[in-house]
Design a protein around this motif. Structure first.
Motif, mmCIF file in Angstrom:
data_model
loop_
_atom_site.group_PDB
_atom_site.id
_atom_site.type_symbol
_atom_site.label_atom_id
_atom_site.label_comp_id
_atom_site.label_asym_id
_atom_site.label_seq_id
_atom_site.Cartn_x
_atom_site.Cartn_y
_atom_site.Cartn_z
ATOM 1 N N UNK A 77 0.834 -1.213 0.000
ATOM 2 C CA UNK A 77 0.000 0.000 0.000
ATOM 3 C C UNK A 77 0.863 1.254 0.000
ATOM 4 N N UNK A 78 2.061 1.100 -0.519
ATOM 5 C CA UNK A 78 3.000 2.222 -0.528
ATOM 6 C C UNK A 78 2.381 3.461 -1.153
ATOM 7 N N UNK A 79 1.690 3.251 -2.256
ATOM 8 C CA UNK A 79 1.021 4.380 -2.899
ATOM 9 C C UNK A 79 -0.438 4.384 -2.478
ATOM 10 N N UNK A 80 -0.872 5.521 -1.999
ATOM 11 C CA UNK A 80 -2.251 5.638 -1.523
ATOM 12 C C UNK A 80 -3.229 5.535 -2.689
ATOM 13 N N UNK B 10 -7.188 6.010 -3.277
ATOM 14 C CA UNK B 10 -8.421 6.423 -2.624
ATOM 15 C C UNK B 10 -9.540 5.433 -2.973
ATOM 16 N N UNK C 73 -3.066 9.302 4.365
ATOM 17 C CA UNK C 73 -2.549 7.978 3.994
ATOM 18 C C UNK C 73 -2.789 7.001 5.141
ATOM 19 N N UNK D 135 -6.399 5.705 5.294
ATOM 20 C CA UNK D 135 -6.858 4.768 4.271
ATOM 21 C C UNK D 135 -5.967 3.540 4.145
ATOM 22 N N UNK D 136 -5.030 3.369 5.068
ATOM 23 C CA UNK D 136 -4.109 2.235 4.979
ATOM 24 C C UNK D 136 -4.558 1.086 5.876
ATOM 25 N N UNK E 181 -11.326 -3.994 -2.375
ATOM 26 C CA UNK E 181 -11.837 -3.081 -1.341
ATOM 27 C C UNK E 181 -12.600 -3.798 -0.239
#
Lengths: 109, 279, 123
Positions: free
Chosen positions: A98-101, A103, B180, B183-184, C96
């Motif tokens: 998940x290094x790059x967010x 959305x 961040x 949402x992580x 998700x």
């Protein structure tokens, strides 16, 4: 007759003593092995922590493994250390994936 | 050769524009965030989100209103007032650090350009103590909850208005880091904050209604029946992280401070109504 | 003659009942609990599967409503393997998904996961 008896006793002693040394050696060897597993688990935990991905129980598991090692319960200690190492790797992977967010799709911009 | 450089420079420029175009601004984030709740709960007034889960749970609300008739956090407010007025060993008081008085929660969290970090109310209080030769208070349990309860109660009605100063890119970075974090996915259970309080807000987890994140910051500190005492926002962060089986971060450390910065910004415009009472 | 016949029917009946039980729970452990029964225990226990936190399950008390009720599973999953994958890591199918990856993250053991699959497959 006498000689034979002495020989037999010596042999017996050799076997017994030899046996003891092997078990002692084996003991030391497993302790060292488990210690290595614990060190590896701690390294994995730290790696996860370095990216903010450490899990709640990993540190506790390592502590418990150390205690079990001291008690001589190598099997249980090794299992716990391995589980902790797995958690460390998974936590690290989780953070890195998940290094790059990204959305969530349900938020509409 | 010059041409090649120019093309490369142009390419680099296009790339950087592409990257900035992708990321959303805080204003856009705020709109998308608040719109999400409007769409999900069309009958809930935005201002009612300050009441947390009770804005969307009518049954829970009745019990809560009964509790609020004799607020369990009141003694904490009283003790906090005493703390505010009692001089430190050097004769000074909190008021010497905060000349505008205790009604100041609306100013927190804020970006401190000089320190280059987000400053939370609790952090500022401890800085004040240390500057006056006092020991800092523990962040999760104990007297910190008294003084924060008092300040929150004096600040009721102020509007949430977190600013992200445009003249310091580090402020935006702190906001982005908080976003961040929000949402992580974290911990063995693999939940992000957003999974429970955004994506599934209003749904029932076993017997509990998942509270909306909008308004989360307005009512802290809260008296939680489960704790049997008042606790701060960062104590709650800690509890949430533990519940998803992640190792919690330090209260008022960088991670949680930035998280508070983002989360409070998301409630911009909502009135402060702490301290609150929760199950 | 009729008496013998009745006895015979009774015997056949008894055998089919026993056979039927075996058909429902083919794997019976040493403790005498079938995989399905064990799976149910794991699914309902708050400290292991805790499926009820989010899913309604027939026979379960105080379920959550975050995720779909666990019914008609055979019409929703083509095979036990597919169901197994869903519980192993639901984000494979839906990135998700809020469902914890019970297998991948070792929340429950391999054996427990297999038992839960056996149970959920009966729903």
């Amino acid at each position: 007759m006498h000689k034979k008896l002495i020989l037999l006793l010596t042999l017996l002693a050799a076997i017994v003593c030899g046996g003891t040394t092997t078990t002692l050696l084996a003991d030391e060897a497993s302790a060292a092995k488990v210690q290595k597993l614990i060190d590896a688990a701690d390294a994995a935990r730290k790696e996860a922590a370095s990216v903010g991905g450490e899990w709640r129980d990993t540190g506790k598991m390592i502590k418990k493994a150390k205690k079990l090692l001291k008690k001589g319960d190598y099997t249980a200690a090794a299992k716990l250390a391995n589980d902790a190492a797995k958690q460390g790797h998974l936590g690290y992977e989780q953070a890195m994936s998940q290094k790059d967010l990204k959305m969530p799709s349900y938020l509409h911009y | 050769m010059k041409k090649v450089f120019r093309t490369l420079a142009l390419l680099a420029l296009t790339c950087s524009i592409g990257a900035t175009a992708q990321a959303s601004t805080p204003e856009e984030d705020l709109k998308a965030f608040q719109d999400f709740y409007k769409k999900r709960f069309p009958n809930v007034e935005t201002s009612d989100y300050v009441n947390g889960a009770y804005s969307i749970d009518p049954v829970g609300r009745e019990n809560w209103e009964a509790i609020e008739e004799f607020p369990p956090y009141e003694p904490f407010i009283d003790d906090g007032m005493t703390m505010w007025e009692t001089p430190f060993a050097n004769g000074k008081t909190y008021k010497d650090c905060f000349p505008d008085g205790p009604a100041m929660k609306g100013k927190f969290p804020h970006w401190d350009k000089e320190k280059g970090m987000v400053v939370t109310l609790e952090l500022a209080l401890n800085q004040c103590r240390e500057a006056n030769g006092e020991k800092p208070l523990k962040y999760k349990k104990g007297p910190i909850n008294n003084i924060v309860s008092y300040i929150a109660s004096e600040s009721r009605g102020q509007l949430t208005n977190v600013e992200i100063p445009k003249d310091d890119p580090r402020a935006l970075q702190a906001y982005e880091d908080g976003k961040k974090f929000y949402y992580t996915r974290r911990g063995q259970l693999n939940f992000a904050c957003a999974h429970c309080h955004l994506q599934n807000a209003g749904m029932i987890l076993r017997t509990e209604v998942l509270s909306p994140a909008l308004g989360h910051t307005t009512h802290f500190p809260v008296y939680r029946s489960k704790w049997g005492t008042v606790g701060t926002l960062h104590r709650r962060f800690t509890g949430c992280n533990k519940q998803v089986r992640a190792k919690p971060f330090k209260a008022h450390g960088e991670e949680y401070r930035n998280l508070e910065y983002f989360l409070t910004y998301m409630s911009n415009g909502l009135p402060l109504n702490g301290p609150g009472a929760r199950k | 003659m009729i008496g013998t016949r009745k006895k015979l029917i009774g015997l056949v009946g008894a055998i089919s009942v026993i056979a039927g039980q075996f058909a429902i729970s083919p794997i019976v452990s040493a403790e005498g609990m079938s995989a399905v029964e064990k799976g149910k225990k794991i699914a309902f226990n708050r400290k292991t599967g805790n499926c009820l936190a989010c899913h309604n399950i027939p026979g379960g008390q105080a379920p959550g409503n975050i995720a779909p009720a666990l019914i008609a599973m055979k019409s929703r999953f083509a095979s036990k393997e597919e169901l197994h994958q869903q519980i192993w890591d639901a984000t494979i199918k839906n990135p998700e998904s809020a469902m914890p990856p019970f297998g991948k993250h070792g929340i429950i053991s391999e054996q427990q996961l297999n038992d839960v699959v056996e149970f959920v497959w009966t729903l």
